[in-house]
Design a protein around this motif. Structure first.
Motif, PDB file in Angstrom:
ATOM      1  N   LEU A   1      -1.816  -0.459   8.480  1.00  0.00           N
ATOM      2  CA  LEU A   1      -3.031  -1.272   8.594  1.00  0.00           C
ATOM      3  C   LEU A   1      -3.188  -1.876   9.988  1.00  0.00           C
ATOM      4  O   LEU A   1      -4.119  -2.651  10.227  1.00  0.00           O
ATOM      5  CB  LEU A   1      -3.012  -2.388   7.541  1.00  0.00           C
ATOM      6  CG  LEU A   1      -2.950  -1.924   6.079  1.00  0.00           C
ATOM      7  CD1 LEU A   1      -2.872  -3.113   5.142  1.00  0.00           C
ATOM      8  CD2 LEU A   1      -4.149  -1.050   5.731  1.00  0.00           C
TER       9      LEU A   1
ATOM     10  N   ILE B   1      -1.728  -6.779   4.317  1.00  0.00           N
ATOM     11  CA  ILE B   1      -2.714  -6.782   3.237  1.00  0.00           C
ATOM     12  C   ILE B   1      -3.414  -8.132   3.139  1.00  0.00           C
ATOM     13  O   ILE B   1      -4.546  -8.228   2.660  1.00  0.00           O
ATOM     14  CB  ILE B   1      -2.030  -6.398   1.900  1.00  0.00           C
ATOM     15  CG1 ILE B   1      -1.724  -4.893   1.883  1.00  0.00           C
ATOM     16  CG2 ILE B   1      -2.890  -6.775   0.705  1.00  0.00           C
ATOM     17  CD1 ILE B   1      -0.992  -4.425   0.644  1.00  0.00           C
TER      18      ILE B   1
ATOM     19  N   ASN C   1       0.815  -1.214   0.000  1.00  0.00           N
ATOM     20  CA  ASN C   1       0.000   0.000   0.000  1.00  0.00           C
ATOM     21  C   ASN C   1       0.849   1.265   0.000  1.00  0.00           C
ATOM     22  O   ASN C   1       0.313   2.367   0.019  1.00  0.00           O
ATOM     23  CB  ASN C   1      -0.961   0.011   1.196  1.00  0.00           C
ATOM     24  CG  ASN C   1      -0.249  -0.222   2.519  1.00  0.00           C
ATOM     25  OD1 ASN C   1       0.871  -0.726   2.562  1.00  0.00           O
ATOM     26  ND2 ASN C   1      -0.903   0.129   3.609  1.00  0.00           N
TER      27      ASN C   1
END
Length: 375
Positions: free
Chosen positions: A108, A76, A18
């Motif tokens: 995340l 992810i 990301n």
């Protein structure tokens, strides 16, 4: 003594990220091999991997083994799938003492992730290069936006959520053109970060790091950082590079690949089950950029003979005769490549030598005269 057996793997859970860090050896330094692999690791690869780990440990009478989850950005993969992976590994490898570590950019991370890591005793490593003017120059998302403010907010929130178990280590890729070493060390202390490493940007003699003007600026940076760290005494954070170099001077074996650690003891397993010696070495092209080994056809330690690791790691004459070889180990293997061979000093040789000499002098000054060996 060098590692006799492989005891650690870097497992690529994902091939996507990301972020789009400018210095990333995977996406922005010439390696495009990730494009040919599955974005997310499959159940088949995990199932085959546990078989290979069991075989390897039984064959070599090993009772301890380490797995470092990596990417891309490993989070992810999603918390549900990651829990399945941990469950499979721990269930299918019941007799081995497993060590788990995950390296993430942290964006995340949530409370649920922290709970899962605590449940399975997964150590956390987070990439963070310093204050916004440093990190946001290179660590950006796919829209080119900096991420430091967001990451620091996440870290603060998770510390408040679980102050007892959320205590990650950090990896910092240094940039001496943007900040001095002592200033960076003070900044980490201000963030109450007490464990991190200072990494040199990846590159070699045919593919230098961005804005390369020689190793001199890195020498100044590292010495400045060391001085700030050393004068802190008992208040000092753990900075892995400095600790390991000092231990090396006192005769301890350094296992870090960034300081010449033996690559027979570690390998990379890609999301498709491919085995390679060191994914940073893909920057060097040739055999290192090819996928010729796989856990479906080869043993975990097949890279040792395939890549002729002992010959590959042979040091240059300059390194062999260096008085500080025990401190820097010749540096990171990919940093020694000249287009033909790795039998060269690191591109950071000047910085590593000057830092080693400075560390030796500073440490020696703190010892009583009776404890200092005559040279």
């Amino acid at each position: 003594m060098k590692d006799k057996f492989l005891t650690w793997i870097i497992l690529k859970l994902t091939q996507v990220c990301n972020l789009n860090c400018t210095y990333c050896y995977v996406y922005n330094r010439g390696d495009s091999s990730w494009k040919t692999r599955p974005a997310i690791i499959s159940h088949d690869v995990i199932n085959q991997l546990v078989k290979r780990i069991n075989e390897h440990c039984e064959r070599n009478n090993l009772y301890d083994f380490g797995i470092e989850f990596h990417g891309g950005e490993p989070l992810i993969i999603g918390i549900g799938r990651f829990r399945e992976i941990l469950q499979t590994i721990t269930r299918e490898i019941p007799t081995i003492n497993l060590t788990f570590v995950i390296q993430t950019n942290g964006l995340l991370l949530t409370e649920e992730w922290v709970d899962l890591f605590e449940e399975y005793n997964v150590g956390i490593g987070i990439s963070l290069d310093g204050p916004e003017q440093i990190t946001d120059a290179n660590r950006v998302d796919h829209m080119g936006r900096g991420i430091t403010h967001k990451l620091l907010a996440i870290i603060k929130k998770l510390r408040e959520y679980n102050p007892d178990s959320f205590s990650p280590g950090f990896c910092c890729v240094v940039n001496p053109t943007l900040i001095a070493g002592d200033e960076l060390v003070r900044w980490f202390s201000q963030q109450e970060i007490d464990s991190y490493d200072l990494l040199l940007p990846d590159g070699n003699y045919i593919n230098y790091p961005a804005h390369w003007e020689g190793a001199g600026s890195y020498s100044d940076f590292l010495i400045s950082a060391f001085n700030e760290w050393f004068q802190m005494g008992a208040r000092a954070p753990r900075i892995r590079k400095f600790e390991q170099m000092i231990l090396g001077m006192f005769g301890n074996e350094i296992r870090l690949d960034s300081l010449g650690g033996d690559l027979k003891g570690i390998c990379v397993v890609e999301s498709d089950g491919g085995i390679t010696v060191n994914d940073v070495a893909r920057l060097c092209g040739g055999i290192f950029a090819k996928d010729e080994l796989t856990i479906f056809q080869n043993t975990l330690d097949s890279h040792v003979t395939h890549f002729e690791i002992d010959e590959l790691q042979e040091l240059s004459d300059k390194c062999k005769s260096c008085r500080f070889l025990s401190s820097c180990g010749g540096g990171n293997l990919p940093h020694r490549f000249d287009g033909v061979s790795f039998k060269n000093p690191s591109i950071y040789c000047e910085a590593l030598y000057n830092l080693s000499e400075h560390i030796y002098t500073r440490v020696k000054e703190t010892l009583p005269e009776s404890a200092v060996l005559q040279e």
